[in-house]
Design an enzyme around this catalytic site. Structure first.
Site, PDB file in Angstrom:
ATOM      1  N   GLY A  44       1.171  -1.597   0.162  1.00 43.90           N
ATOM      2  CA  GLY A  44       0.199   0.117  -0.040  1.00 43.90           C
ATOM      3  C   GLY A  44       0.665   1.603  -0.062  1.00 43.90           C
ATOM      4  O   GLY A  44       0.315   2.342  -0.423  1.00 43.90           O
ATOM      5  N   CYS A  45       2.010   1.500   0.622  1.00 46.06           N
ATOM      6  CA  CYS A  45       3.003   1.956   0.966  1.00 46.06           C
ATOM      7  C   CYS A  45       3.616   2.546  -0.181  1.00 46.06           C
ATOM      8  O   CYS A  45       4.066   3.427  -0.502  1.00 46.06           O
ATOM      9  CB  CYS A  45       3.744   1.654   1.995  1.00 46.06           C
ATOM     10  SG  CYS A  45       2.957   1.906   3.305  1.00 46.06           S
ATOM     11  N   THR A  46       4.439   1.520  -1.100  1.00 49.32           N
ATOM     12  CA  THR A  46       4.868   1.764  -2.423  1.00 49.32           C
ATOM     13  C   THR A  46       3.512   2.196  -3.207  1.00 49.32           C
ATOM     14  O   THR A  46       3.916   3.347  -4.322  1.00 49.32           O
ATOM     15  CB  THR A  46       5.174   0.359  -2.400  1.00 49.32           C
ATOM     16  OG1 THR A  46       6.103  -0.614  -1.567  1.00 49.32           O
ATOM     17  CG2 THR A  46       5.852   0.379  -3.969  1.00 49.32           C
TER      18      THR A  46
END
Length: 169
Positions: A44-46
Site C-alpha cells: 500500500g505504501c509503495t
C-alpha cells in the site's frame, strides 16, 4: 484530531538525503500535501508513493509540493526511493514526534495484537500554513488523484472566482 481551518503544526524533518524539510519555510511560497504512511516497501505504501510521484509535476504546476512521512529512517527511505524510482520527498520521523503532532500515531490491531502505528492520513496545507483538508484513514488506491482534485480547487479559490466564472460561462 486536526480539522480544516486549523493552523498546521510546523516541523522540520530530514529526508532520504538527510536534508531538512522545514514546513515553516514553505509558508507564503507553496501549498503542501503532507501524507503519512506506515512503512516503506509495503504494497500500500509503495502504491501511494508511486502514485504521488507519478503526479508530482501536476502538483507542482499548482504551486504544491508533496512530502511523505513515516517512522522509517533516512537510509530506508533512500533505498525505498531508489528501488521504486520515487521522486516525492520522504521524511523520516523516527521518534514519531510529527506523527503525534498530526494525531496519526495510533493504536492498531495487527494479527490480533494491539500496537502503535501510523494511521495513513493526508493533510493539504495552503500557502498561509492553514489546513484546508485533513483526511484520516485513507485508502492508497486512487488517493493521489483525489488529493490532486482538492489541490486544484484550492488553487482556483486562491486565484479568485474561477468557480463563479465557470458557472456563468
Amino acid at each position: 484530531m486536526l480539522q480544516s481551518g486549523d493552523i498546521a503544526p510546523t516541523f522540520s524533518l530530514p529526508d532520504a538525503d538527510m536534508a531538512d524539510f522545514d514546513l515553516a519555510t514553505e509558508k507564503g511560497k507553496r501549498h503542501v500535501v503532507l501524507y503519512f504512511y506506515p512503512r516503506d516497501k509495503t504494497p500500500g505504501c509503495t502504491l501511494q508513493a508511486a502514485d504521488f510521484s507519478d503526479h508530482e509535476e501536476e502538483f507542482a504546476r499548482h504551486d504544491c509540493v508533496v512530502v511523505g512521512v513515516s517512522p522509517d529512517d533516512c537510509l530506508t527511505h533512500a533505498e525505498f526511493r531508489d528501488e521504486q524510482g520515487l521522486s516525492v520527498r520522504l521524511l523520516s520521523d523516527t521518534d514519531t514526534e510529527v506523527c503525534r503532532l498530526y494525531h496519526v500515531w495510533r493504536p492498531k490491531v495487527v494479527d490480533g495484537v494491539e500496537k502503535m502505528g501510523v494511521l495513513r492520513s493526508t493533510f493539504i496545507i495552503d500557502k498561509q500554513g492553514v489546513l484546508r483538508h485533513a483526511l484520516y484513514d485513507v485508502t492508497p488506491r486512487g488517493h493521489a488523484a483525489a488529493v490532486f482534485e482538492l489541490v486544484k480547487e484550492l488553487e482556483s479559490n486562491a486565484n479568485g472566482n474561477r468557480k463563479e466564472q465557470r458557472g456563468h460561462a
